[in-house]
Write an enzyme that holds these catalytic residues in place. Structure first.
Site, PDB file in Angstrom:
ATOM      1  N   GLY A  97       0.824  -1.198   0.000  1.00 46.77           N
ATOM      2  CA  GLY A  97       0.000   0.000   0.000  1.00 46.77           C
ATOM      3  C   GLY A  97       0.859   1.250   0.000  1.00 46.77           C
ATOM      4  O   GLY A  97       2.083   1.183   0.161  1.00 46.77           O
ATOM      5  N   GLY A 145      -0.374  -4.912   0.547  1.00 44.52           N
ATOM      6  CA  GLY A 145      -1.609  -4.682  -0.198  1.00 44.52           C
ATOM      7  C   GLY A 145      -1.754  -5.566  -1.416  1.00 44.52           C
ATOM      8  O   GLY A 145      -2.868  -5.920  -1.810  1.00 44.52           O
ATOM      9  N   GLU A 168       5.545  -6.748   7.710  1.00 39.00           N
ATOM     10  CA  GLU A 168       4.977  -5.639   8.490  1.00 39.00           C
ATOM     11  C   GLU A 168       5.523  -5.496   9.907  1.00 39.00           C
ATOM     12  O   GLU A 168       5.582  -4.392  10.445  1.00 39.00           O
ATOM     13  CB  GLU A 168       3.444  -5.771   8.534  1.00 39.00           C
ATOM     14  CG  GLU A 168       2.739  -5.426   7.227  1.00 39.00           C
ATOM     15  CD  GLU A 168       2.720  -6.565   6.229  1.00 39.00           C
ATOM     16  OE1 GLU A 168       2.203  -6.363   5.116  1.00 39.00           O
ATOM     17  OE2 GLU A 168       3.230  -7.661   6.555  1.00 39.00           O
ATOM     18  N   ASP A 176      -1.620  -7.547   7.685  1.00 40.51           N
ATOM     19  CA  ASP A 176      -3.072  -7.302   7.592  1.00 40.51           C
ATOM     20  C   ASP A 176      -3.630  -7.850   6.286  1.00 40.51           C
ATOM     21  O   ASP A 176      -3.217  -8.903   5.839  1.00 40.51           O
ATOM     22  CB  ASP A 176      -3.382  -5.815   7.787  1.00 40.51           C
ATOM     23  CG  ASP A 176      -2.824  -4.923   6.685  1.00 40.51           C
ATOM     24  OD1 ASP A 176      -1.831  -5.319   6.040  1.00 40.51           O
ATOM     25  OD2 ASP A 176      -3.367  -3.824   6.470  1.00 40.51           O
TER      26      ASP A 176
END
Length: 385
Positions: A97, A145, A168, A176
């Site tokens: 992302g 993402g 992450e 996520d």
């Protein structure tokens, strides 16, 4: 034919032409070569092309919104039988992302820090519940993402250029985009291992680990896409047949052993624990070169992220995909309120000094009460799917 009827028919033709022009113009921002995402209908397929090659096709909020709206249209369109998603350029499917924008928004309290995660997870859920075959060509870097755009679809096609990772915990975040759902469902403790250490899988290993459904040589991807879009009213089985044929072509190369094959027993044993602290104890007690290397890696990660991630995967193992997204949205907002995410982005992406100063610095200092608060309901601000 009377003059009035003829005039009416001419007006109708004019209106139809105008409607076609308007429709074309409304799509121009999504199909022009410089658009951030290209959304095209080719044969029986809707084709999504992430079109930010210089940014490794990193996902931003505008792209999320365009993809979501088009997916919903294609889902209801009787002439669309499958959706293909791919990345432009030679290097990446989607490397993640737009972290820099999210960081800036979080610091200033801008709504983007809420809207990005909320709408990204809504898109991920739409992919996970999509009624038609969804084929992700993950030919290149696939992280963060990009994982959310691919892993929840029915088919994920890796190549020798695929580099898969969820790094992450190294930037004060957590894996996520549904990581709490698919990671604990991988064989053994591979998912937890990947989540905590950020270990990178490449090429065929992405399929062996259970993340990709197929492996196809990168040079065959364009041909594969052509054969998929030219299928006539294909069923899921028709799509599987094409994917299987291309995989068999790619099986001519001698298989290498799975990159983690010699360590799987240790991973499954040492990462079977009731807490992150217990994993550390297991690694220290084992004392092997492999165990010591994992300790070295884990000691660089955000202690808060490690504890958050361990609980995320533990709870996610028995949750529905939708409940996982609700949980992860809560965690995303906890990270936006915290310290480590901003510090991790500074050290890794901005200053690039790799000298993270986590707060707290040690696992033992991360209070269970704080972790509990990260998982607590946001009330009316909770994610609704």
């Amino acid at each position: 034919m009377s003059a009035s009827v003829l005039a009416a028919q001419l007006r109708l033709k004019t209106i139809n032409r105008l409607q076609i022009i308007v429709k074309h113009l409304s799509m121009s921002s999504q199909t022009s070569s410089n658009a951030e995402v290209l959304l095209t209908k080719t044969g029986s397929a809707g084709v999504i092309t992430l079109n930010r090659p210089k940014a490794l096709n990193a996902l931003n909020l505008n792209m999320i919104r365009l993809i979501y709206l088009q997916l919903k249209r294609w889902e209801e369109d009787k002439d669309t039988f499958l959706v293909i998603i791919k990345g432009a350029g030679e290097k990446a499917f989607c490397a993640g992302g737009d972290i820099r924008a999210i960081t800036d928004a979080g610091k200033t309290g801008d709504r983007l820090a809420q809207d990005f995660f909320r709408e990204e997870y809504i898109l991920n859920n739409a992919i996970g519940t999509f009624k038609k075959p969804y084929v992700a060509l993950i030919d290149g870097i696939t992280m963060g993402g990009g994982v959310g755009l691919s892993v929840h679809g029915q088919f994920r096609v890796a190549s020798e250029k695929t580099l898969f990772a969820m790094p992450e915990t190294g930037i004060g975040l957590f894996p996520d985009v549904g990581g709490g759902y698919f990671l604990p469902r991988l064989p053994g403790k591979i998912g937890l291992y990947i989540a905590l250490t950020g270990f990178r899988l490449k090429g065929r290993d992405v399929q062996t680990a259970g993340i990709a459904t197929h492996f196809v040589d990168s040079t065959q991807m364009s041909s594969l896409e052509k054969d998929l879009v030219t299928l006539n009213c294909p069923s899921k089985d028709d799509i599987v047949n094409v994917l299987d044929i291309y995989q068999k072509k790619s099986d001519a190369v001698e298989d290498k052993p799975f990159v983690l094959a010699e360590h799987l027993d240790k991973i499954n044993r040492l990462f079977s624990a009731n807490s992150v602290e217990e994993i550390f104890e297991n690694l220290e007690r084992d004392g092997s070169p492999f165990a010591m290397k994992q300790l070295e890696i884990l000691n660089k990660m955000s202690p808060t992220s490690l504890k958050m991630t361990f609980r995320q995967l533990t709870e996610g193992a028995s949750m529905s995909l939708q409940d996982v997204f609700t949980m992860e949205y809560r965690l995303s907002q906890a990270c936006m309120r915290g310290h480590d995410f901003y510090e991790g982005v500074r050290a890794v992406l901005i200053d690039k000094d790799q000298k993270m100063k986590w707060k707290p610095e040690r696992l033992v200092e991360v209070a269970d009460d704080y972790i509990d608060s990260c998982f607590a309901s946001l009330g009316s601000n909770d994610l609704k799917l």
